[in-house]
Write a protein that holds these residues in place. Structure first.
Motif, short mmCIF file in Angstrom:
data_model
loop_
_atom_site.label_atom_id
_atom_site.label_comp_id
_atom_site.label_asym_id
_atom_site.label_seq_id
_atom_site.Cartn_x
_atom_site.Cartn_y
_atom_site.Cartn_z
N ASP A 435 -7.00 -10.19 8.69
CA ASP A 435 -6.21 -9.10 9.26
C ASP A 435 -6.06 -7.95 8.27
OD1 ASP A 435 -5.67 -10.53 11.65
OD2 ASP A 435 -4.00 -11.58 10.67
N VAL A 436 -5.98 -8.29 6.99
CA VAL A 436 -5.73 -7.27 5.97
C VAL A 436 -7.04 -6.66 5.47
CG1 VAL A 436 -4.64 -6.83 3.72
CG2 VAL A 436 -3.66 -8.53 5.28
N ALA A 437 -8.10 -7.45 5.44
CA ALA A 437 -9.38 -6.99 4.89
C ALA A 437 -9.87 -5.67 5.49
CB ALA A 437 -10.43 -8.08 5.04
N ASN A 447 -3.12 0.05 -5.30
CA ASN A 447 -2.97 -0.55 -3.97
C ASN A 447 -4.26 -1.20 -3.49
OD1 ASN A 447 -1.76 0.33 -0.77
ND2 ASN A 447 -0.60 -0.72 -2.33
N GLU A 448 -5.39 -0.66 -3.96
CA GLU A 448 -6.69 -1.25 -3.59
C GLU A 448 -6.77 -2.72 -3.98
OE1 GLU A 448 -10.53 1.35 -3.96
OE2 GLU A 448 -9.19 1.80 -5.63
N HIS A 454 -7.57 -9.55 -0.56
CA HIS A 454 -7.70 -10.10 0.78
C HIS A 454 -9.15 -10.10 1.25
CE1 HIS A 454 -3.32 -9.57 0.77
NE2 HIS A 454 -3.30 -10.48 1.72
N LEU A 455 -9.93 -9.09 0.85
CA LEU A 455 -11.36 -9.12 1.14
C LEU A 455 -11.99 -10.38 0.54
CD1 LEU A 455 -12.49 -5.42 0.54
CD2 LEU A 455 -12.94 -6.75 2.61
N LYS A 460 -15.35 -11.74 1.64
CA LYS A 460 -16.08 -10.47 1.61
C LYS A 460 -15.88 -9.76 0.27
CE LYS A 460 -15.01 -9.78 6.53
NZ LYS A 460 -14.39 -8.82 7.52
N ALA A 461 -15.81 -10.52 -0.81
CA ALA A 461 -15.51 -9.93 -2.11
C ALA A 461 -16.49 -8.83 -2.46
CB ALA A 461 -15.53 -11.00 -3.19
#
Length: 466
Positions: A435-437, A447-448, A454-455, A460-461
């Motif tokens: 949801d956050v990615a 903030n990134e 979450h990625l 999805k790093a």
């Protein structure tokens, strides 16, 4: 007829928030306070300590300017000037709060109040005169005081509390900080930035023991790098004053005693509830170790009698008191506010580096859901551009239920307290990493780091090694 719809004992964070919201909802409000509107947080807590911490950050910036190509030197710390700066911040906020209270038509009753009946508070003014006031609803918000240990006397000169530390007119040469929690670590950080030699004594095995263990370890590493001495698992035994300061006897890991010396000792072992002698127990309020026992809706069990803030067991944080005060005002007004999720209350230690968190630690999540039912991910700020610009180290640690929502977010690094708002939303939303990615975080910002973490947890790093 009662004098007020709502009569509040104490004008600290919880009390004045309740007063403002109740008045906003059309209720008549009386607010009893023996000192200044704003209470501990505004005058001897959150605000002045964070002003000191900002001054400490400025001192570090001057001292370390060369690494950014700026020629600057730190010539010294003018403590009267620092105190004047902090006092100015407090004064402006106090004037603003006084204006809000007056503008909402809230009656401020000056003096020491005590519960004297089912719906009554008796107030003793500074001149000794007494008067009684009644309220359809009473809200207890009498706040907290700096604790000490049995047999440990505070003399206000060599052995001091955090409140007295705020009034020091000099930078001490050396300090022993008794207590490695939030207050102790913040003052240790300030004094080290100002040039003092600092030793922290903590009876438990790690600093900020209420935080995730990884955060404690990161803070300890950073403090060691700053040459702050830490002695964990080290119980305090006694303190005596000397010609030059204090001599503190502690118990080592092998049971042997040793003596540490410094100019001052700060006692930072937590805060106790101000409830003694206020008539609470005499009128049916149940106390546990001095704290007022309430249900999840801040009810005391006595009809129309509520309690908020530091006197209620739990986190002693101004923003918790604010929210409880608002909640109680809305309950009294007949609204149906959502109960406060204590785990969703954000926590920040404003040291250098900062520690910020919301939700469950890894240990708490494992205890609640089972170790096999949780997973964690740590994203190092080394991959975050803004953190590299600021030259800060740390991480974002996520605690997730397997195939479920994120149940804990933990951050370490300079300025990460400013990220806790989004972290709180993620926790409250019961968001899954997926949801956050997809959310777009501005670049380059710290903030990134939340987005990247979450990625990574979603598989999805990008700016992190898998």
């Amino acid at each position: 007829m009662a004098d007020f719809d709502v009569l509040i004992l104490g004008a600290g964070s919880g009390g004045y928030a309740c007063a403002l919201r109740a008045a906003q909802l059309g209720l008549t409000v009386g607010l009893v306070e023996q000192d200044k509107l704003g209470g501990t947080c505004l005058h001897v807590g959150c605000i002045p300590t964070k002003a000191l911490l900002h001054a400490a950050e400025v001192a570090d910036s001057a001292r370390e300017a060369g690494q950014f190509g700026i020629q600057a030197t730190l010539e010294g710390v003018d403590m009267p000037g620092v105190n004047a700066y902090a006092d100015g911040v407090v004064s402006r906020l106090h004037k603003g709060l006084t204006g809000l209270i007056t503008g909402r038509g809230i009656t401020v009753i000056e003096g020491r109040g005590r519960l004297s009946g089912p719906n009554e508070v008796t107030v003793t003014a500074a001149d000794g005169a007494e008067a009684s006031y009644s309220g359809e609803n009473l809200v207890l918000a009498s706040g907290s005081y700096p604790r000490t240990l049995p047999g440990l006397e505070i003399d206000g000169e060599r052995v001091i509390t955090s409140e007295q530390a705020l009034r020091l007119d000099r930078v001490p040469r050396s300090v022993i900080v008794l207590g490695g929690g939030v207050i102790g670590c913040e003052f240790a950080s300030v004094w080290r930035s100002f040039g003092a030699e600092v030793t922290i004594l903590e009876a438990l095995p790690r600093l900020v023991p209420a935080e995730d263990e990884a955060c404690s370890k990161a803070l300890e590493r950073a403090f060691r790098k700053r040459k702050i001495t830490m002695r964990t698992s080290t119980p305090f035994q006694s303190v005596t004053t000397t010609d030059d300061g204090v001599a503190v006897t502690v118990e080592g890991a092998n049971g042997e005693q040793s003596v540490l010396e410094a100019e001052l000792m700060l006692v930072a072992v937590g805060r106790g509830p101000v409830t003694d002698g206020l008539g609470f127990e005499e009128h049916g309020v149940h106390l546990d170790r001095g704290f007022v026992v309430t249900d999840a809706s801040c009810r005391t069990g006595v009809a129309n009698l509520w309690a908020v803030g530091d006197i209620v067991p739990g986190l002693q944080l101004a923003h918790r008191g604010f929210q409880q005060g608002i909640f109680v005002a809305e309950m009294i007004a007949g609204l149906d506010p959502a109960p406060i999720d204590e785990t969703a209350i954000p926590r920040v230690t404003y040291s250098r580096p900062e520690v910020a968190s919301v939700g469950l630690t890894e240990a708490q999540a494992a205890e609640r859901h089972g170790a096999e039912a949780i997973k964690t991910l740590t994203y190092d700020l080394g991959g975050n551009g803004k953190s590299q610009i600021l030259k800060t180290q740390g991480f974002v640690k996520l605690v997730q239920r397997v195939d479920g929502p994120v149940v804990g977010i933990h951050l370490v690094g300079d300025r990460v307290g400013e990220l806790i708002g989004e972290a709180q939303l993620i926790y409250g939303w019961e968001a899954h990493p997926e949801d956050v990615a997809p959310l777009v975080h501005a670049h380059p910002t710290q903030n990134e780091a939340l987005g990247e973490a979450h990625l990574a947890l979603a598989g999805k790093a990008l700016h992190a090694h898998s």
